[in-house]
Design a protein around this motif. Structure first.
Motif, PDB file in Angstrom:
ATOM      1  N   LEU A 297       7.215  64.293  52.122  1.00 51.77           N
ATOM      2  CA  LEU A 297       8.238  65.209  52.620  1.00 51.77           C
ATOM      3  C   LEU A 297       8.828  64.721  53.940  1.00 51.77           C
ATOM      4  CD1 LEU A 297       6.553  68.622  51.752  1.00 51.77           C
ATOM      5  CD2 LEU A 297       8.500  67.534  50.597  1.00 51.77           C
ATOM      6  N   LEU A 298       7.978  64.232  54.821  1.00 44.86           N
ATOM      7  CA  LEU A 298       8.471  63.659  56.084  1.00 44.86           C
ATOM      8  C   LEU A 298       9.356  62.444  55.835  1.00 44.86           C
ATOM      9  CD1 LEU A 298       5.214  63.783  58.226  1.00 44.86           C
ATOM     10  CD2 LEU A 298       7.344  64.942  58.771  1.00 44.86           C
ATOM     11  N   ALA A 299       8.911  61.568  54.952  1.00 49.30           N
ATOM     12  CA  ALA A 299       9.688  60.366  54.648  1.00 49.30           C
ATOM     13  C   ALA A 299      11.023  60.734  54.007  1.00 49.30           C
ATOM     14  CB  ALA A 299       8.891  59.433  53.739  1.00 49.30           C
ATOM     15  N   SER A 300      11.044  61.793  53.228  1.00 42.10           N
ATOM     16  CA  SER A 300      12.304  62.267  52.634  1.00 42.10           C
ATOM     17  C   SER A 300      13.270  62.744  53.709  1.00 42.10           C
ATOM     18  CB  SER A 300      12.037  63.400  51.636  1.00 42.10           C
ATOM     19  OG  SER A 300      11.283  62.928  50.553  1.00 42.10           O
ATOM     20  N   LEU A 301      12.752  63.424  54.719  1.00 45.13           N
ATOM     21  CA  LEU A 301      13.587  63.840  55.845  1.00 45.13           C
ATOM     22  C   LEU A 301      14.163  62.619  56.554  1.00 45.13           C
ATOM     23  CD1 LEU A 301      14.672  65.981  57.889  1.00 45.13           C
ATOM     24  CD2 LEU A 301      12.513  65.682  59.120  1.00 45.13           C
ATOM     25  N   VAL A 302      13.340  61.621  56.783  1.00 50.14           N
ATOM     26  CA  VAL A 302      13.809  60.395  57.423  1.00 50.14           C
ATOM     27  C   VAL A 302      14.885  59.735  56.563  1.00 50.14           C
ATOM     28  CG1 VAL A 302      13.139  58.049  58.127  1.00 50.14           C
ATOM     29  CG2 VAL A 302      11.691  59.999  58.738  1.00 50.14           C
ATOM     30  N   ASP A 303      14.641  59.654  55.271  1.00 49.78           N
ATOM     31  CA  ASP A 303      15.577  58.991  54.369  1.00 49.78           C
ATOM     32  C   ASP A 303      16.949  59.657  54.376  1.00 49.78           C
ATOM     33  OD1 ASP A 303      16.201  57.047  52.236  1.00 49.78           O
ATOM     34  OD2 ASP A 303      16.239  58.816  50.938  1.00 49.78           O
ATOM     35  N   ILE A 304      16.995  60.956  54.248  1.00 46.83           N
ATOM     36  CA  ILE A 304      18.299  61.631  54.217  1.00 46.83           C
ATOM     37  C   ILE A 304      18.973  61.575  55.587  1.00 46.83           C
ATOM     38  CG2 ILE A 304      17.518  63.998  54.691  1.00 46.83           C
ATOM     39  CD1 ILE A 304      20.253  62.874  52.189  1.00 46.83           C
ATOM     40  N   THR A 305      18.200  61.516  56.635  1.00 47.34           N
ATOM     41  CA  THR A 305      18.790  61.395  57.972  1.00 47.34           C
ATOM     42  C   THR A 305      19.408  60.014  58.145  1.00 47.34           C
ATOM     43  OG1 THR A 305      17.165  63.000  58.782  1.00 47.34           O
ATOM     44  CG2 THR A 305      18.370  61.742  60.441  1.00 47.34           C
ATOM     45  N   TRP A 306      18.768  58.970  57.603  1.00 47.61           N
ATOM     46  CA  TRP A 306      19.393  57.640  57.613  1.00 47.61           C
ATOM     47  C   TRP A 306      20.727  57.683  56.869  1.00 47.61           C
ATOM     48  CZ3 TRP A 306      18.616  54.089  60.934  1.00 47.61           C
ATOM     49  CH2 TRP A 306      17.341  53.781  61.415  1.00 47.61           C
TER      50      TRP A 306
ATOM     51  N   LEU B  85      17.313  63.349  66.087  1.00 44.29           N
ATOM     52  CA  LEU B  85      16.537  63.805  64.939  1.00 44.29           C
ATOM     53  C   LEU B  85      15.879  62.622  64.230  1.00 44.29           C
ATOM     54  CD1 LEU B  85      15.684  66.000  62.895  1.00 44.29           C
ATOM     55  CD2 LEU B  85      17.888  65.663  61.770  1.00 44.29           C
ATOM     56  N   LEU B  86      16.641  61.555  64.031  1.00 47.12           N
ATOM     57  CA  LEU B  86      16.123  60.386  63.334  1.00 47.12           C
ATOM     58  C   LEU B  86      14.994  59.718  64.114  1.00 47.12           C
ATOM     59  CD1 LEU B  86      16.282  58.456  60.958  1.00 47.12           C
ATOM     60  CD2 LEU B  86      18.143  57.274  62.138  1.00 47.12           C
ATOM     61  N   ARG B  87      15.207  59.525  65.399  1.00 45.68           N
ATOM     62  CA  ARG B  87      14.178  58.893  66.228  1.00 45.68           C
ATOM     63  C   ARG B  87      12.891  59.721  66.211  1.00 45.68           C
ATOM     64  NH1 ARG B  87      15.336  58.112  72.472  1.00 45.68           N
ATOM     65  NH2 ARG B  87      15.200  60.367  72.306  1.00 45.68           N
ATOM     66  N   ASN B  88      13.017  61.027  66.378  1.00 43.47           N
ATOM     67  CA  ASN B  88      11.834  61.888  66.378  1.00 43.47           C
ATOM     68  C   ASN B  88      11.162  61.920  65.008  1.00 43.47           C
ATOM     69  OD1 ASN B  88      12.213  62.466  69.065  1.00 43.47           O
ATOM     70  ND2 ASN B  88      13.290  64.386  68.677  1.00 43.47           N
ATOM     71  N   ALA B  89      11.959  61.935  63.951  1.00 38.62           N
ATOM     72  CA  ALA B  89      11.391  61.945  62.601  1.00 38.62           C
ATOM     73  C   ALA B  89      10.650  60.643  62.307  1.00 38.62           C
ATOM     74  CB  ALA B  89      12.489  62.190  61.574  1.00 38.62           C
ATOM     75  N   GLU B  90      11.199  59.513  62.743  1.00 39.43           N
ATOM     76  CA  GLU B  90      10.508  58.226  62.553  1.00 39.43           C
ATOM     77  C   GLU B  90       9.190  58.204  63.321  1.00 39.43           C
ATOM     78  OE1 GLU B  90      10.848  55.667  60.616  1.00 39.43           O
ATOM     79  OE2 GLU B  90      12.955  55.458  60.073  1.00 39.43           O
TER      80      GLU B  90
END
Length: 152
Positions: free
Chosen positions: A94-103, A9-14
């Motif tokens: 919103l995308l960056a927020s998804l990345v942030d919480i996934t980190w 999920l993290l790799r794809n979101a980045e």
């Protein structure tokens, strides 16, 4: 163990975030700060994916089979004008927020696993994502009065 699910999920979101930063940069090239900084932030995302590579080699990166619930698509086109810029920045936020919480979630797993290599990657990448969010929020604050108050 499900670490591979969140690494995927993290790799794809980045990757998605990098693509979206580039789309906004190219679509709003008349805004020099947006053009230059979005390309720089996209490169950061690319670097995050590179830093994740050895971790993914070790744990894997299982694709998420859940429907679009925790996924966000990259921007495929940009809107025009001041309101368009504001909306595009909001989508990227919103995308960056998804990345942030996934980190954050991956960091918790790294702590539980006592995985120093993964903690180092999180320690390098997570703060950069937070800076990306901060810039996006600041740039939206700057764009909002022009976009929402000034007649077009």
């Amino acid at each position: 163990m499900n670490v591979d699910l969140y690494l995927g999920l993290l790799r794809n979101a980045e990757r998605t975030l990098a693509t979206s930063f580039r789309q906004v940069a190219d679509g709003h090239g008349d805004e020099p700060d947006v053009y230059n900084l979005c390309h720089t932030l996209a490169e950061q995302c690319d670097d995050h994916v590179s830093q994740l590579h050895p971790i993914v080699e070790r744990y894997g990166a299982r694709p998420d089979s859940e429907p679009e619930r925790f996924h966000a698509d990259a921007l495929t086109e940009t809107r025009s004008g001041p309101v368009g810029l504001l909306r595009d920045l909001q989508d990227v936020f919103l995308l960056a927020s998804l990345v942030d919480i996934t980190w954050t979630v991956v960091k918790q797993a790294a702590l539980a696993l006592r995985d120093e290599e993964l903690l180092a990657v999180v320690g390098s990448c997570e703060p950069e994502t937070q800076v990306q969010l901060s810039w996006l929020k600041t740039r939206m604050k700057q764009a909002a009065p022009q976009a929402l108050i000034v007649a077009s």
